[in-house]
Motif scaffolding. Structure first.
Motif, PDB file in Angstrom:
ATOM      1  N   UNK A 193      -4.011 -46.784  38.288  1.00  0.00           N
ATOM      2  CA  UNK A 193      -3.168 -44.798  38.603  1.00  0.00           C
ATOM      3  C   UNK A 193      -1.850 -44.971  37.762  1.00  0.00           C
ATOM      4  N   UNK A 194      -1.738 -44.833  37.258  1.00  0.00           N
ATOM      5  CA  UNK A 194       0.214 -44.554  36.954  1.00  0.00           C
ATOM      6  C   UNK A 194       0.472 -43.437  38.205  1.00  0.00           C
ATOM      7  N   UNK A 195       1.438 -43.688  38.292  1.00  0.00           N
ATOM      8  CA  UNK A 195       2.172 -43.409  39.855  1.00  0.00           C
ATOM      9  C   UNK A 195       2.200 -41.987  39.720  1.00  0.00           C
ATOM     10  N   UNK A 196       3.440 -42.208  38.142  1.00  0.00           N
ATOM     11  CA  UNK A 196       4.895 -41.878  37.565  1.00  0.00           C
ATOM     12  C   UNK A 196       4.134 -41.544  36.588  1.00  0.00           C
ATOM     13  N   UNK A 197       4.054 -41.087  35.409  1.00  0.00           N
ATOM     14  CA  UNK A 197       4.364 -41.070  34.249  1.00  0.00           C
ATOM     15  C   UNK A 197       4.713 -41.108  33.256  1.00  0.00           C
ATOM     16  N   UNK A 198       4.985 -40.730  31.727  1.00  0.00           N
ATOM     17  CA  UNK A 198       6.440 -40.958  31.000  1.00  0.00           C
ATOM     18  C   UNK A 198       6.014 -39.484  30.225  1.00  0.00           C
ATOM     19  N   UNK A 199       6.460 -38.638  30.577  1.00  0.00           N
ATOM     20  CA  UNK A 199       5.839 -37.171  29.316  1.00  0.00           C
ATOM     21  C   UNK A 199       5.613 -37.826  27.859  1.00  0.00           C
TER      22      UNK A 199
END
Length: 314
Positions: free
Chosen positions: A80-86
């Motif tokens: 699960x991505x914790x902080x995703x990139x727009x």
């Protein structure tokens, strides 16, 4: 809120446990998966871990942090991505390695994701990136596993080091400022450096060979001041199927810096005869690549040494 769920799969001619191991050991990812440039494990407790990933998506360099839960008994890894990139608002999924036979695995890759503000254009971009990267990753993993069990001599790793009477910072600055390499390095004919995200660079370069011809390469570089720069070539010379590398710097208490250039390459066997002649084989290709890459790296380290030692004398 629109959540998309997709699945990709491939059959790998290798034991399921071996396939699972390669996915679990994230330090191998840049060697296996074309989009992956660099991966680091930043936390680890039991079967749970936190990893930071630098990779390309639809040709753009991105980085994000993910949490993973490893289940070696079930040969399953959830992430699960914790902080995703727009434009990604959230993303997760699962790797599942299913044994079809003792030496055959059905590998499934599941994703679920949504776009920032449910933007349709953003969701379409993610659809394309996930589909492209998933197909590339599965095909590359299949090729890597089957290559490792079949012809391991196609992979070559080596390094060159030099001692510099100067600071690691000055050496780092020389390597980091690749936009100046055309003026600083005789073997660089042209250079284009983009750094839209600090510390994440895209470097396009024309390099001269001994016979005066040039070839164009493009790399994604991840920079860790003033210790190392890791990179992966995304546009390769014809004789290589893969090329990753690292510039690493260690400064001792005397102020002397050991600078090391490390390379890992996989030979592109389909182009050996065209480049090296009809009688050449993998051994000749390995020797050629060791010499060509080593010569350029040692030249760069030599100029970095001159630069840093001149700064130290000021």
């Amino acid at each position: 809120m629109t959540v998309r769920e997709v699945e990709h799969e491939i059959t790998v001619e290798a034991p399921a446990a071996e396939v699972y191991r390669l996915i679990a050991e994230v330090e191998n990812w840049p060697l296996i998966f074309p989009p992956s440039v660099h991966v680091e494990r930043v936390e680890h407790a039991g079967d749970e871990e936190r990893i930071q990933i630098w990779a390309t998506a639809n040709g753009t360099a991105k980085n994000w942090t993910s949490r993973r839960v490893l289940d070696p008994g079930a040969l399953r890894i959830t992430f699960r991505q914790e902080v995703s990139a727009p434009p990604v608002a959230a993303m997760g999924g699962t790797w599942i390695a299913e044994a079809v036979a003792p030496d055959r695995t059905r590998l499934r890759l599941l994703h679920d994701y949504r776009a920032v503000d449910d933007d349709p254009a953003g969701l379409e971009w993610i659809d394309q990136a996930v589909d492209r990267n998933s197909r590339l990753e599965l095909a590359a993993l299949k090729a890597s596993v089957e290559l490792a069990t079949g012809t391991p001599d196609l992979m070559l790793s080596f390094e060159d080091s030099v001692e510099i009477n100067g600071s690691a910072k000055d050496v780092y600055d020389f390597i980091n400022e690749a936009n100046l390499w055309q003026e600083r390095l005789p073997h660089v004919a042209a250079v284009d450096l983009r750094e839209e995200i600090p510390g994440l660079q895209v470097l396009r370069m024309d390099t001269l060979t001994k016979d005066g011809s040039s070839h164009t390469t493009e790399s994604v570089r991840v920079c860790f001041p003033h210790q190392r720069i890791v990179y992966k070539q995304t546009t390769l010379p014809a004789l290589m199927a893969l090329h990753t590398g690292c510039w690493s710097l260690v400064e001792d208490d005397r102020g002397v810096t050991t600078a090391t250039s490390q390379h890992t390459v996989i030979v592109n066997t389909g182009n050996i005869h065209a480049i090296l002649g009809p009688d050449a084989g993998v051994p000749e290709a390995r020797t050629f690549l060791r010499n060509a890459l080593g010569t350029n790296s040692r030249a760069t380290l030599g100029h970095a040494k001159d630069y840093a030692e001149a700064r130290a004398r000021q």
